[in-house]
Enzyme design. Structure first.
Site, short mmCIF file in Angstrom:
data_model
loop_
_atom_site.label_atom_id
_atom_site.label_comp_id
_atom_site.label_asym_id
_atom_site.label_seq_id
_atom_site.Cartn_x
_atom_site.Cartn_y
_atom_site.Cartn_z
N GLY A 1 0.82 -1.20 0.00
CA GLY A 1 0.00 0.00 0.00
C GLY A 1 0.86 1.26 0.00
O GLY A 1 1.92 1.32 -0.63
N SER A 2 0.42 2.26 0.74
CA SER A 2 1.09 3.56 0.71
C SER A 2 2.46 3.57 1.37
O SER A 2 3.21 4.54 1.21
CB SER A 2 0.19 4.61 1.37
OG SER A 2 -0.97 4.81 0.59
N THR A 3 2.83 2.51 2.11
CA THR A 3 4.20 2.46 2.65
C THR A 3 5.22 2.28 1.53
O THR A 3 6.42 2.47 1.74
CB THR A 3 4.35 1.29 3.65
OG1 THR A 3 4.12 0.05 2.98
CG2 THR A 3 3.37 1.43 4.80
N PHE A 4 4.72 1.96 0.34
CA PHE A 4 5.58 1.78 -0.84
C PHE A 4 5.87 3.11 -1.54
O PHE A 4 6.73 3.19 -2.42
CB PHE A 4 4.87 0.82 -1.80
CG PHE A 4 5.69 0.36 -2.97
CD1 PHE A 4 6.75 -0.51 -2.82
CD2 PHE A 4 5.38 0.80 -4.26
CE1 PHE A 4 7.49 -0.95 -3.90
CE2 PHE A 4 6.11 0.36 -5.36
CZ PHE A 4 7.17 -0.52 -5.18
#
Length: 607
Positions: free
Chosen positions: A318-321
């Site tokens: 998700g947005s941790t990427f």
């Protein structure tokens, strides 16, 4: 007269021949006896001793496993067990019935006792119950007159002080199976146990030690008469891990009833300080042996307590990427620190709409602001310009898409796709829409929690290729770690975005911020869907995650590090079906980082 002389000569001749034959036979017998008694003396002495002397292996104490401060994570403790000697009881059945009134036996235990009694001689002690408490031993001894043939034996058993809190690190020991490679005589000893998972399995030979032996004089029936000689074995070696049991306990407790994983690393050495997968299992029960009912309950649990989610769980990041996408774009020149994109809440690729998590959009934002607010549109557009191959290259540089290699079993590699992979896997070319989805860490992309912790540590330390390890690092080891070829300015931009996520109002993890003696954290939240959101649901906005069945809720993620200005600790938190990264995962990561800083501040020695 001549006839009598002839008969005498014949008798004399025959006597001489018979005497010569007897003499030759006597010589052969003497030679044979001489050969057996002189030349073969050692051989037959050994065979005679083998009939008289029984040599038995002695199992050495298993090595102790410690955390970084010398706290025992796996040790040995006194074990009392009840044995029965068949020849010492007039009625085995009656003795067992009397024992069961004091100490209940399961059907499985009774069946095993009967099997062992049939298989062994009557003078061989058979185990009927082990891991007895001192109170249970006293109770059996008190009823000894009613329990003929029952004796109490004392030994050592493996014990895990932290139980389920360290199960997925330490693993457990269990009996040797038919499939195990028996490369050591100790493995042939009845009841001997070896490491079956975790550190116990990884360092099996080191922890096992070397067996001793005991020479006993036995009679023709094999009964022991007396001890002749005893040589103690060499105890197993100790194993010191990088784990901090205080942080491990804190991380596990923070999850409560949630399911997921959390890892904390030292960003400068890669040492694993906390490594949690929840829910877990009790390794003490595994070492003693589970009933079929207990095993079924564990294996059929929908939250999978037997799976090490930190290594084996593969999830969309998700947005941790988004830090990876930002770095790839900055390094390749696709965007600059001044580049701004406009987020109106959605964008189109052909006739297909791609939505931002914020329906009304974020307006004009740069890369730091895009990270702070986790704007999907900014990263859709950036990924579209960048292309999957450059994203994949940067992902792999930060430890994603391959095993980190800490040595534990069943680690999964995750997946970082590129155009070649898509063609090889599906026989189809990569599509533009797949670039957009990859830009927010979804689509084909899969990562493990420990990979996300590695990625975060490498960002926090300024681009040094630390590798996670359970081994306690030697002083000065951090200086030997290779530095990646990245522009320091670009890494600092990404770190600034992560700082803003937590510390600036509007940041997605702002409500998890802290200020401990001037020390703050930086981080990034993530929320990934496990089911497709319909257009009707998106437009109505009335579907609440908590109203959905557990298995259909979003996964929640958070990665972060602290202190922000001189990073030492990095964390990755994954809460399965935890609904939202900012509401569930970020608080866990924040509290764990804060705990590490508080422990540093006190610096009190662990007893």
């Amino acid at each position: 007269m001549n006839r009598d002389n002839d008969k005498g000569k014949v008798l004399i001749k025959r006597s001489l021949i018979l005497g010569a034959g007897k003499f030759v036979l006597l010589i052969v017998i003497i030679a044979r006896l001489y050969y057996l008694q002189v030349f073969q003396a050692d051989k037959y002495k050994m065979l005679a001793d083998e009939n008289r002397i029984s040599t038995r292996l002695l199992v050495p104490p298993r090595g102790v496993i410690y955390d970084r401060h010398g706290v025992q994570l796996a040790t040995n403790r006194q074990n009392f067990q009840a044995l029965i000697v068949a020849e010492q009881t007039p009625d085995i059945g009656a003795t067992l019935e009397a024992f069961k009134k004091i100490m209940p036996l399961t059907e499985a235990e009774e069946e095993k006792i009967k099997k062992d009694l049939r298989k062994n001689r009557s003078f061989v002690p058979i185990k009927i119950k082990d891991n007895l408490t001192w109170e249970e031993v006293a109770k059996i001894q008190l009823n000894a007159p009613d329990l003929p043939g029952i004796i109490i034996d004392e030994g050592l058993t493996r014990y895990y002080p932290f139980g389920e809190k360290t199960a997925h690190i330490i693993g457990y020991v269990s009996s040797v199976s038919d499939t195990d490679v028996k490369d050591d005589p100790l493995l042939e000893v009845p009841g001997f146990k070896i490491g079956k998972a975790g550190i116990e399995k990884l360092f099996e030979k080191k922890l096992r030690g070397k067996g001793g032996n005991q020479k006993l004089e036995v009679n023709a029936y094999g009964r022991v008469m007396k001890e002749i000689e005893k040589v103690d074995g060499i105890p197993g070696e100790k194993v010191e891990l990088s784990i901090d049991s205080r942080l491990q306990t804190k991380a596990y407790d923070l999850f409560g009833d949630e399911s997921g994983a959390a890892i904390m690393l030292d960003v400068n050495t890669g040492e694993i300080l906390a490594f949690v997968s929840t829910p877990s299992y009790d390794p003490n029960q595994m070492a003693q042996g589970l009933s079929s009912k207990e095993w079924k309950a564990l294996s059929e649990n929908e939250r999978h307590p037997l799976i090490n989610k930190a290594l084996s769980g593969q999830y969309s990041p998700g947005s941790t990427f988004k830090m990876i996408v930002a770095l790839a774009a900055l390094e390749s020149g696709v965007i600059s620190p001044q580049s701004r994109s406009f987020c109106a809440g959605k964008m189109f690729l052909g006739n297909h709409a791609f939505h931002c998590w914020k329906n009304v959009g974020h307006g004009y934002i740069n890369v730091v602001e895009a990270l702070q607010h986790s704007c999907d549109i900014f990263f859709y557009e950036t990924a579209q310009k960048l292309g999957i191959n450059k994203i994949a290259e940067m992902s792999r540089a930060f430890g994603l898409g391959s095993k980190v290699g800490v040595g534990l079993e069943n680690e999964k590699p995750g997946l970082i796709p590129d155009t070649e992979w898509k063609l090889r896997r599906f026989g189809e070319p990569w599509q533009q829409g797949e670039n957009l989805i990859s830009g927010i860490g979804q689509g084909y992309i899969l990562t493990t929690p420990i990979q996300l912790a590695t990625m975060t540590a490498r960002i926090a330390n300024g681009g040094y290729e630390v590798h996670p390890t359970f081994r306690k690092a030697d002083p000065g080891e951090a200086s030997e770690i290779k530095k990646m070829k990245l522009n320091p300015v670009n890494i600092e931009l990404v770190k600034q975005g992560m700082f803003n996520v937590v510390n600036i109002p509007g940041g997605t993890a702002y409500w998890s911020h802290f200020d401990f003696n001037g020390q703050k954290m930086a981080g990034k939240t993530g929320t990934t869907q496990v089911r497709r959101i319909t257009m009707k649901e998106r437009q109505s906005g009335i579907v609440k995650q908590e109203d959905l069945p557990w298995k259909y809720r979003n996964h929640a993620l958070f990665v972060g590090y602290a202190p922000h200005d001189n990073p030492k600790y990095a964390v990755a938190v994954l809460v399965e079906h935890g609904r939202g990264g900012s509401t569930v995962a970020a608080p866990i990561g924040s509290k764990l980082l804060l705990e590490a800083l508080k422990l540093d501040a006190t610096s009190q020695p662990v007893e």
